[in-house]
Motif scaffolding. Structure first.
Motif, mmCIF file in Angstrom:
data_model
loop_
_atom_site.group_PDB
_atom_site.id
_atom_site.type_symbol
_atom_site.label_atom_id
_atom_site.label_comp_id
_atom_site.label_asym_id
_atom_site.label_seq_id
_atom_site.Cartn_x
_atom_site.Cartn_y
_atom_site.Cartn_z
ATOM 1 N N MET A 153 -5.678 10.168 -5.018
ATOM 2 C CA MET A 153 -5.716 10.079 -3.538
ATOM 3 C C MET A 153 -4.406 9.365 -2.908
ATOM 4 S SD MET A 153 -8.561 7.939 -1.271
ATOM 5 C CE MET A 153 -10.053 9.021 -2.012
ATOM 6 N N PHE A 154 -4.194 8.402 -3.842
ATOM 7 C CA PHE A 154 -3.053 7.365 -3.331
ATOM 8 C C PHE A 154 -1.556 7.806 -3.891
ATOM 9 C CE2 PHE A 154 -6.572 4.256 -3.376
ATOM 10 C CZ PHE A 154 -6.436 4.029 -1.972
ATOM 11 N N LEU A 155 -1.622 8.784 -4.856
ATOM 12 C CA LEU A 155 -0.266 9.285 -5.555
ATOM 13 C C LEU A 155 0.773 9.665 -4.468
ATOM 14 C CD1 LEU A 155 1.423 9.523 -8.041
ATOM 15 C CD2 LEU A 155 0.264 11.930 -8.347
ATOM 16 N N PRO A 156 0.222 10.457 -3.295
ATOM 17 C CA PRO A 156 1.297 11.111 -2.393
ATOM 18 C C PRO A 156 1.936 9.932 -1.711
ATOM 19 C CG PRO A 156 -0.724 11.958 -2.006
ATOM 20 C CD PRO A 156 -1.142 11.117 -3.151
ATOM 21 N N TYR A 157 1.460 8.601 -1.547
ATOM 22 C CA TYR A 157 2.151 7.469 -0.941
ATOM 23 C C TYR A 157 3.139 6.638 -1.912
ATOM 24 C CZ TYR A 157 -1.685 8.057 2.384
ATOM 25 O OH TYR A 157 -2.635 8.670 3.160
ATOM 26 N N GLY A 158 3.237 7.088 -3.235
ATOM 27 C CA GLY A 158 4.013 6.323 -4.314
ATOM 28 C C GLY A 158 3.240 6.143 -5.513
ATOM 29 N N ILE A 159 4.229 5.975 -6.321
ATOM 30 C CA ILE A 159 3.500 5.505 -7.797
ATOM 31 C C ILE A 159 2.971 4.137 -7.883
ATOM 32 C CG2 ILE A 159 5.601 4.945 -8.777
ATOM 33 C CD1 ILE A 159 3.381 7.478 -10.473
ATOM 34 N N GLN A 160 3.489 3.372 -7.102
ATOM 35 C CA GLN A 160 2.820 2.008 -7.065
ATOM 36 C C GLN A 160 1.556 1.902 -6.451
ATOM 37 O OE1 GLN A 160 5.405 3.128 -5.465
ATOM 38 N NE2 GLN A 160 5.900 2.024 -3.465
ATOM 39 N N TYR A 161 1.262 2.749 -5.518
ATOM 40 C CA TYR A 161 -0.134 2.963 -4.788
ATOM 41 C C TYR A 161 -0.936 3.639 -5.693
ATOM 42 C CZ TYR A 161 1.971 1.198 -0.581
ATOM 43 O OH TYR A 161 2.960 0.846 0.372
ATOM 44 N N ALA A 162 -0.490 4.628 -6.497
ATOM 45 C CA ALA A 162 -1.427 5.176 -7.605
ATOM 46 C C ALA A 162 -1.799 4.348 -8.439
ATOM 47 C CB ALA A 162 -0.570 6.492 -8.093
ATOM 48 N N ALA A 163 -0.727 3.283 -9.147
ATOM 49 C CA ALA A 163 -1.285 2.517 -9.874
ATOM 50 C C ALA A 163 -2.337 1.539 -9.318
ATOM 51 C CB ALA A 163 -0.095 1.747 -10.558
ATOM 52 N N ALA A 164 -2.072 1.104 -8.132
ATOM 53 C CA ALA A 164 -3.001 0.076 -7.512
ATOM 54 C C ALA A 164 -4.289 0.801 -7.449
ATOM 55 C CB ALA A 164 -2.462 -0.178 -6.133
ATOM 56 N N GLY A 165 -4.348 2.129 -7.189
ATOM 57 C CA GLY A 165 -5.775 2.805 -7.240
ATOM 58 C C GLY A 165 -6.721 2.710 -8.544
ATOM 59 N N ALA A 166 -5.416 2.754 -9.640
ATOM 60 C CA ALA A 166 -6.239 2.669 -11.069
ATOM 61 C C ALA A 166 -6.802 1.396 -11.025
ATOM 62 C CB ALA A 166 -5.193 2.918 -11.960
ATOM 63 N N MET A 167 -6.135 0.241 -10.658
ATOM 64 C CA MET A 167 -6.773 -1.053 -10.758
ATOM 65 C C MET A 167 -7.933 -1.190 -9.936
ATOM 66 S SD MET A 167 -4.861 -2.904 -12.476
ATOM 67 C CE MET A 167 -3.252 -3.224 -13.126
ATOM 68 N N VAL A 168 -7.954 -0.610 -8.778
ATOM 69 C CA VAL A 168 -9.131 -0.880 -7.956
ATOM 70 C C VAL A 168 -10.589 -0.075 -8.472
ATOM 71 C CG1 VAL A 168 -10.329 0.114 -5.766
ATOM 72 C CG2 VAL A 168 -7.985 -0.714 -5.687
#
Length: 515
Positions: free
Chosen positions: A172-187
């Motif tokens: 879901m967050f990957l299109p916004y940038g890799i840092q947001y995708a990593a944050a999604g994994a943390m969530v």
């Protein structure tokens, strides 16, 4: 079956399942966000572990011990007081450190780390601190009552929820940038821990025989003695863990700055650190499940022999454990070294972490020894010596990482060498410490034998993968070659009598499996 045996089996099964699920979790993360995303995730994670270690203060062990004692005396009021004091302590600390982590996140990313994108995973993981604080108290309570099921089931629930949500949130967050995708994994990790807590809290509400909320603040005011009793156990036990957490906290920081000195760009450094810690190390740590279980069974066995001053029995049991570690560690080294490239290709879709497997696998025999040796030190009342050994290893590891990783000739390989240098040193220091107390014979012949077995099985395993079933799929070739390698390894081990069946049946953990 006794409560102790039943609880041990439940925890071992849960540990095995969660270890496998945790490994699957790493694969899912790697598949969705790649090396760079894994690097951001792994650079932020040690900061969380350090904060959680400080928040818990070693209380889970102390809670378990004190609840068990109060349970034996039938003192329900004491159990309630332990829970109230523990919850107020951990929640109070989490109220301080959760906003502190969020507020300090910009400073950590700008000053300590070289990649400012780590800010997002750091902030995303902060809410897990109070959740873990409450979970740790409930786990300690259930373990103190020798009811291991809630703790075991909660760990499985946590991993299942985490794996499911990681796949959803990272995508879901990957299109916004890799840092947001990593944050999604943390969530996803936060929500997994929350699901675990909800299960344990529900079980606690159904099982408890007293009301925690009644006179809650009054119990806190009258809990000074209980607090002192908890701290007398908690603080000494958290020493080694605190050293490990602090060392792990500084590791990505030192690696990032060292690679910067070597001329490696921040983005590339993050990617390389992700390959090392997110791809290679989980595979290298996976076989330690066996030796960790063995270490757990060693503590009571060695403690009993030490109390009776039967030093020859201590040596005998330790020799058995070390030979078993040698056998199981040897096959792990063979498989991870010989099949490094296809394992990485199959699991992560690339071979980028294979170089670390080949570099570090031969040295991991020392790591597989470390658990049983540390268990013996604990059983011999040498926990302080073990903590000092861990501190020395952590300092040397950090120094070696900085010296080697900052050299262009080594780069990220210097970090890998620093990590193996650290645990090799700790293992050797543990061994020397034991030698000062217990006379221990070193059987050079066994190490020569295992070297021969490793070389033969490794060569034949490599030959089978390269030359047999070449028309089949990668997974079939790999599975066939690994099974064949294991068969060859154990046949030669039996022929050379590295470990006897009679030895294994005398080790409590192994005896339960064989008989």
């Amino acid at each position: 079956m006794s409560k102790f045996l039943k609880g041990t089996i439940i925890l071992m099964l849960a540990a095995f399942i969660t270890r496998i699920l945790g490994f699957i979790n790493r694969i899912v993360i790697a598949r969705f966000i790649g090396e760079e995303g894994v690097g951001l995730y792994m650079m932020a994670f040690p900061t969380l572990i350090l904060v959680i270690t400080i928040t818990q203060l070693g209380l889970p062990v102390a809670i378990s011990k004190n609840v068990a004692e109060a349970e034996a005396q039938g003192d329900t009021k004491k159990i309630k007081k332990i829970l109230v004091v523990s919850l107020s302590t951990t929640l109070g600390l989490s109220i301080i450190f959760t906003p502190a982590l969020i507020l300090l996140a910009p400073y950590l990313t700008e000053v300590l780390f070289t990649d400012q994108r780590i800010y997002y995973p750091l902030v995303a993981i902060a809410p897990i601190i109070p959740i873990v604080a409450v979970s740790s108290v409930l786990r300690g309570y259930f373990q103190g009552r020798q009811n291991m099921k809630p703790s075991a089931i909660s760990q499985v629930i946590e991993q299942l929820v985490r794996i499911t949500l990681i796949a959803v949130l990272t995508k879901m967050f990957l299109p916004y940038g890799i840092q947001y995708a990593a944050a999604g994994a943390m969530v996803a990790s936060v929500l997994g821990e929350l699901a675990s807590l909800l299960y344990m809290f529900t079980t606690f509400k159904m099982k408890k025989k007293f009301k925690v909320r009644r006179n809650f603040f009054q119990s806190i005011m009258k809990g000074k003695q209980t607090f002192r009793e908890l701290m007398s156990v908690a603080l000494p036990t958290t020493g080694s863990r605190m050293i490990g957490s602090i060392s792990w906290f500084f590791e990505p920081i030192v690696v990032a700055h060292s690679l910067a000195l070597a001329g490696v760009a921040a983005t590339m450094a993050t990617k390389q650190y992700g390959s090392l810690t997110g791809y290679a190390l989980p595979l290298l740590f996976l076989p330690s499940f066996v030796t960790v279980s063995l270490a757990q069974s060693l503590v009571p066995a060695i403690s009993e022999a030490h109390a009776q001053k039967e030093y020859s029995l201590i040596e005998h049991r330790l020799q058995q454990a070390l030979r078993f570690c040698l056998l199981t560690g040897g096959i792990s080294v063979v498989v991870l070294y010989v099949f490094a490239d296809p394992l990485m290709k199959l699991m992560y879709g690339n071979e980028n972490g294979a170089v670390f497997l080949k570099l570090m696998a031969p040295f991991f025999l020392f790591y597989y020894y470390q658990g049983p040796l540390q268990a013996v030190l604990q059983a011999l009342n040498l926990a302080r010596a073990a903590m000092i050994n861990s501190l020395i290893g952590a300092v040397i590891k950090t120094a070696v990482i900085f010296v080697l990783a900052s050299q262009p000739a080594f780069g990220i390989n210097g970090a890998a060498l620093g990590i193996v240098t650290g645990f090799m040193l700790v293992t050797l220091l543990h061994f020397v410490t034991i030698l000062k107390v217990i006379p221990l014979t070193i059987y050079i012949r066994d190490y020569f034998k295992i070297t021969v077995v490793i070389l033969i099985s490794g060569y034949l395993g490599h030959y089978s993968f390269e030359n047999l079933l070449t028309e089949q799929s990668l997974i079939l070739r790999l599975l066939f070659s690994i099974i064949l390698t294991c068969i060859i390894y154990f046949i030669f081990s039996a022929l050379l009598k590295i470990v006897h069946r009679s030895d294994l049946t005398k080790i409590p953990f192994i005896k339960k499996i064989i008989i």
